[in-house]
Design an enzyme around this catalytic site. Structure first.
Site, mmCIF file in Angstrom:
data_model
loop_
_atom_site.group_PDB
_atom_site.id
_atom_site.type_symbol
_atom_site.label_atom_id
_atom_site.label_comp_id
_atom_site.label_asym_id
_atom_site.label_seq_id
_atom_site.Cartn_x
_atom_site.Cartn_y
_atom_site.Cartn_z
ATOM 1 N N GLY A 234 -10.292 -2.754 3.419
ATOM 2 C CA GLY A 234 -9.348 -2.783 4.535
ATOM 3 C C GLY A 234 -9.283 -1.456 5.264
ATOM 4 O O GLY A 234 -10.184 -0.621 5.166
ATOM 5 N N ASP A 235 -8.195 -1.254 5.982
ATOM 6 C CA ASP A 235 -8.035 -0.058 6.805
ATOM 7 C C ASP A 235 -7.720 1.201 6.001
ATOM 8 O O ASP A 235 -8.041 2.311 6.414
ATOM 9 C CB ASP A 235 -6.866 -0.276 7.777
ATOM 10 N N THR B 292 0.262 1.130 6.651
ATOM 11 C CA THR B 292 0.202 -0.008 5.748
ATOM 12 C C THR B 292 0.345 -1.266 6.591
ATOM 13 O O THR B 292 0.846 -1.214 7.710
ATOM 14 C CB THR B 292 1.316 0.057 4.689
ATOM 15 N N GLY B 293 -0.118 -2.374 6.061
ATOM 16 C CA GLY B 293 -0.012 -3.621 6.811
ATOM 17 C C GLY B 293 -1.298 -4.407 6.752
ATOM 18 O O GLY B 293 -2.167 -4.138 5.918
ATOM 19 N N ARG C 200 -14.366 -6.815 -0.062
ATOM 20 C CA ARG C 200 -13.634 -6.568 1.195
ATOM 21 C C ARG C 200 -12.977 -5.177 1.150
ATOM 22 O O ARG C 200 -12.349 -4.798 0.182
ATOM 23 C CB ARG C 200 -12.577 -7.646 1.393
ATOM 24 N N THR D 54 0.844 -1.195 0.000
ATOM 25 C CA THR D 54 0.000 0.000 0.000
ATOM 26 C C THR D 54 0.880 1.247 0.000
ATOM 27 O O THR D 54 1.990 1.216 0.528
ATOM 28 C CB THR D 54 -0.878 -0.047 1.274
ATOM 29 N N GLY E 264 -4.708 -5.161 7.276
ATOM 30 C CA GLY E 264 -5.737 -4.155 7.519
ATOM 31 C C GLY E 264 -6.715 -4.438 8.645
ATOM 32 O O GLY E 264 -7.136 -3.518 9.353
HETATM 33 N N1 ASP Z 1 -3.577 -2.294 4.711
HETATM 34 C C1 ASP Z 1 -3.950 -2.778 3.407
HETATM 35 C C2 ASP Z 1 -5.242 -3.533 3.508
HETATM 36 O O1 ASP Z 1 -5.386 -4.308 4.439
HETATM 37 C C3 ASP Z 1 -2.927 -3.652 2.793
HETATM 38 C C4 ASP Z 1 -1.520 -3.117 2.792
HETATM 39 O O2 ASP Z 1 -1.176 -2.205 3.524
HETATM 40 O O3 ASP Z 1 -0.728 -3.626 2.006
HETATM 41 O O4 ASP Z 1 -6.052 -3.398 2.645
#
Ligand code: ASP
Length: 317
Positions: A217-218, A238-239, A215, A187, A241
């Site tokens: 995410g965050d 990022t991470g 879906r 991300t 989510g």
């Molecule tokens: N945080 C993002 C999600 O869960 C994914 C990512 O950061 O790579 O959609």
């Protein structure tokens, strides 16, 4: 140009176990994003303009999980989420599950500037963007072969019962956490402080590999993967989510800055909280109203960089 306050731009291009052969593309992508966004700040543009420009550069770069080249859903499509927030006014614009926009961050900006609403999803978001001049593309234009292979791999592992990055394949929270720790998180995001002393933040993503269609995410949720308030700080995460969302981690981090914790410390505490509370993994960039930055991650590497009046620094480590 003379500024009331020295501008700062910090960007990230994901936090995960970035393999050696992908270090250079990540470094280059972060460098390009910083150059584009900071050029605007130097000309006196707003923090909002700078984060939008920086994120758009990374959406256009296939190295990242944003725009073209994003991870695919379990049915082989790209679904994108993005949020932009203005710390001066708390205006925000978000889009999620868009499939026909090359740069969802531009749609988020249109939502922020032109709509009485804050957040649009799916076909409604695309229609809004098209009404305001954005072209709608075919979803296949966002799909690349590398990601077709990633998806096929993940689905093969899932069928064979090998731990893959798919929540459906996990039998316990610990197993799920381990899977996500091993998964790429590419991300992109940016936080900026402009010469007028205003903060802004932006985050854009294709989400997680093999996610179920629909879906979210965050990344594009206010206070989760992105937030900005001149009275506290600007943040992009990022991470994995789902844990980030449950902890409303972006807002948690900026609140700490407002309470007096330096951004560098608040960033570290946010990632520690993510891990200890829910076994989550990821990375954070945090920028306070005086231009102090905080960066932390509990993944092996994070791609990020910062540009101040003293120049640019880029890291993939
Ligand atoms: N945080 C993002 C999600 O869960 C994914 C990512 O950061 O790579 O959609």
């Amino acid at each position: 140009m003379t500024f009331k306050i020295a501008p700062v731009l910090t960007v990230h291009g994901g936090a995960w176990d970035i393999p050696d052969d992908l270090v250079e593309p990540h470094r280059q992508g972060v460098t390009n994003a910083l150059a584009a966004g900071y050029a605007l700040l130097e000309k006196g543009a707003s923090a909002v303009d700078a984060v939008q420009a920086a994120v758009a550069v990374m959406e256009d770069d296939e190295a990242f999980d944003a725009g073209r080249g994003s991870f695919l859903t379990s049915d082989g499509r790209v679904q994108l989420d993005a949020l932009l927030m203005d710390g001066a006014t708390l205006r925000a614009g978000g889009v999620a599950c868009v499939e026909r926009l090359r740069n969802p961050i531009h749609a988020a900006r249109l939502v922020m500037d032109l709509s009485p609403h804050v957040y649009f999803v799916g076909a409604g978001a695309e229609a809004f963007a098209a009404e305001h001049g954005m072209s709608l593309i075919d979803n296949s234009e966002l799909v690349i072969d590398r990601e077709r292979r990633h998806l096929a791999d993940a689905q093969l592992k899932q069928r064979n019962g090998v731990a893959g990055p798919t929540p459906a394949a996990a039998s316990s929270p610990t197993q799920l956490a381990a899977m996500h720790a091993a998964t790429s998180h590419d991300t992109v995001g940016a936080v900026a402080l402009d010469g007028h002393g205003n903060l802004a933040a932006a985050t854009s993503t294709g989400g997680t590999l093999n996610k179920s269609p629909g879906r979210v995410g965050d990344s594009s949720l206010i206070g989760c993967g992105c937030y900005a308030d001149n009275l506290s700080a600007a943040v992009s995460l990022t991470g994995w989510g789902e844990p980030i969302m449950k902890l409303v981690l972006g807002k948690w981090a900026v609140d700490r800055v407002q309470q007096g914790t330096p951004p560098a410390q608040a960033a570290g505490e946010a990632i520690a909280y993510l891990f200890h509370r829910l076994g989550g993994h990821g990375g954070i960039i945090l920028l306070g109203p005086m231009g102090r930055i905080g960066v932390a991650h509990n993944t092996p590497r994070m791609a990020w960089g910062t540009h101040t009046t003293r120049g640019m620094e880029v890291y993939v480590r």
